[in-house]
Design an enzyme around this catalytic site. Structure first.
Site, mmCIF file in Angstrom:
data_model
loop_
_atom_site.group_PDB
_atom_site.id
_atom_site.type_symbol
_atom_site.label_atom_id
_atom_site.label_comp_id
_atom_site.label_asym_id
_atom_site.label_seq_id
_atom_site.Cartn_x
_atom_site.Cartn_y
_atom_site.Cartn_z
ATOM 1 N N SER A 153 2.874 -7.181 -5.773
ATOM 2 C CA SER A 153 1.440 -7.429 -5.724
ATOM 3 C C SER A 153 1.164 -8.932 -5.779
ATOM 4 O O SER A 153 1.638 -9.671 -4.921
ATOM 5 C CB SER A 153 0.748 -6.651 -6.843
ATOM 6 O OG SER A 153 -0.639 -6.551 -6.622
ATOM 7 N N ASP A 249 -2.336 3.007 -1.159
ATOM 8 C CA ASP A 249 -2.631 1.689 -1.704
ATOM 9 C C ASP A 249 -3.676 1.005 -0.817
ATOM 10 O O ASP A 249 -3.527 1.014 0.413
ATOM 11 C CB ASP A 249 -1.346 0.861 -1.729
ATOM 12 C CG ASP A 249 -1.494 -0.500 -2.383
ATOM 13 O OD1 ASP A 249 -2.626 -0.895 -2.725
ATOM 14 O OD2 ASP A 249 -0.459 -1.174 -2.542
ATOM 15 N N HIS A 279 -0.340 2.107 -5.447
ATOM 16 C CA HIS A 279 -0.111 0.740 -5.901
ATOM 17 C C HIS A 279 0.428 0.789 -7.329
ATOM 18 O O HIS A 279 -0.056 1.537 -8.169
ATOM 19 C CB HIS A 279 -1.421 -0.048 -5.868
ATOM 20 C CG HIS A 279 -1.228 -1.519 -6.083
ATOM 21 N ND1 HIS A 279 -0.966 -2.385 -5.051
ATOM 22 C CD2 HIS A 279 -1.262 -2.277 -7.210
ATOM 23 C CE1 HIS A 279 -0.839 -3.610 -5.525
ATOM 24 N NE2 HIS A 279 -1.008 -3.570 -6.840
#
Length: 308
Positions: A153, A249, A279
């Site tokens: 991320s 996600d 995610h």
């Protein structure tokens, strides 16, 4: 396919849990959750805490050594958390998994967080720590000729920025970049359909991403900077990349687009979608066997890039 049933149960638990009311409470909550969350029993040879030189002072770091003979390669890892939260502690299990699966050492490095330290503080810290690691390879007992960056991320965004800066600023030379659900487009996020279809109900929400962006980018003009939106950057000459995405996600489509952009720029890029994943799945391997397999495969890919 539907959301992985193990992760669906986790989503239900997260939805039922009390929600933080401010950033301080959120930071404390994620740290506490990480301390009590189950983890896979993945053995590594040694783990030690140390400090590295950031761009404006020392930064906490943690070195993981594999149970393999000889001088191992090194992957410098940056944790996710929207540039505003999480730590080397919250990502301890993931770094152990990558160390074991790759057969290489992993150096997990903290960086200054927004909003106290907005862009480019995190990028500057990440790149300074990468250069420190390369310069102190003998002290770390790793092979600086076999060096990679990785992150999940927000940490994947920092890893990409490090790869760009290493290319543009004289090194260090990188063998690979492992990018787990990277955010790569703050310029035209509206063009990515997954930001809408997966924008609510799958842990990371559209609203949360917008708030993180506001906190990270004190100057809205920085959205177009190549270290924030590398999807629109010159990607030629970057090291080989593995991009992992998750089916549910919001960042799915831009991650896939980034892998394609790397390939178009002549960079060897492998995109591996995560069917049924959400995610954050890389931190959920104790709950989901498919998530664990994706992380193990990513570690094996790192090992292949760094083997010789």
């Amino acid at each position: 396919m539907p959301v992985d049933p193990h992760l669906r149960e986790l989503l239900l638990q997260l939805a039922a849990a009390p929600q933080p009311t401010d950033l301080t409470q959120m930071r404390a909550m994620v740290e506490a959750n990480a301390r009590r969350a189950p983890t896979r029993p993945v053995p590594v040879a040694a783990v030690r805490d140390l400090t590295v030189d950031g761009s404006d002072g020392p930064l906490p770091a943690r070195l993981y050594r594999p149970d393999t003979p000889g001088t191992p390669p090194l992957t410098v890892f940056f944790h996710g958390g929207g540039f505003i939260a999480y730590s080397i502690d919250t990502h301890d299990a993931l770094c152990r998994e990558l160390c074991a699966a790759s057969g290489g050492a992993v150096l997990s490095v903290a960086y200054r967080l927004a909003p106290e330290h907005p862009f480019p503080a995190g990028v500057n810290d990440a790149f300074a720590s990468l250069r420190w690691a390369a310069a102190h390879a003998a002290e770390l007992q790793v092979d600086a000729r076999r060096l990679a960056v990785a992150g999940d991320s927000a940490g994947a965004s920092l890893a990409i920025a490090c790869a760009l800066r290493a290319r543009d600023e004289g090194g260090p030379a990188l063998r690979a970049q492992l990018l787990i659900y990277p955010p790569v487009d703050a310029v035209t996020p509206h063009v990515h359909e997954s930001r809408v279809s997966n924008g609510d109900g799958y842990f990371l929400t559209r609203e949360r991403m917008a708030e993180m962006g506001r906190l990270y980018l004190a100057d809205a003009a920085h959205a177009a900077h190549p270290h924030v939106s590398p999807l629109h950057a010159d990607l030629r000459g970057l090291p080989p990349a593995l991009v992992l995405t998750a089916e549910f996600d919001p960042l799915r489509d831009e991650g896939a687009a980034f892998a394609q952009a790397l390939s178009t720029a002549g960079v060897r890029a492998d995109h591996r979608p995560g069917p049924g994943m959400i995610h954050g799945f890389a931190n959920m391997t104790a709950f989901s066997p498919p998530a664990a397999q994706l992380v193990d495969d990513a570690g094996a890919w790192l090992g292949e890039q760094l083997r010789t």
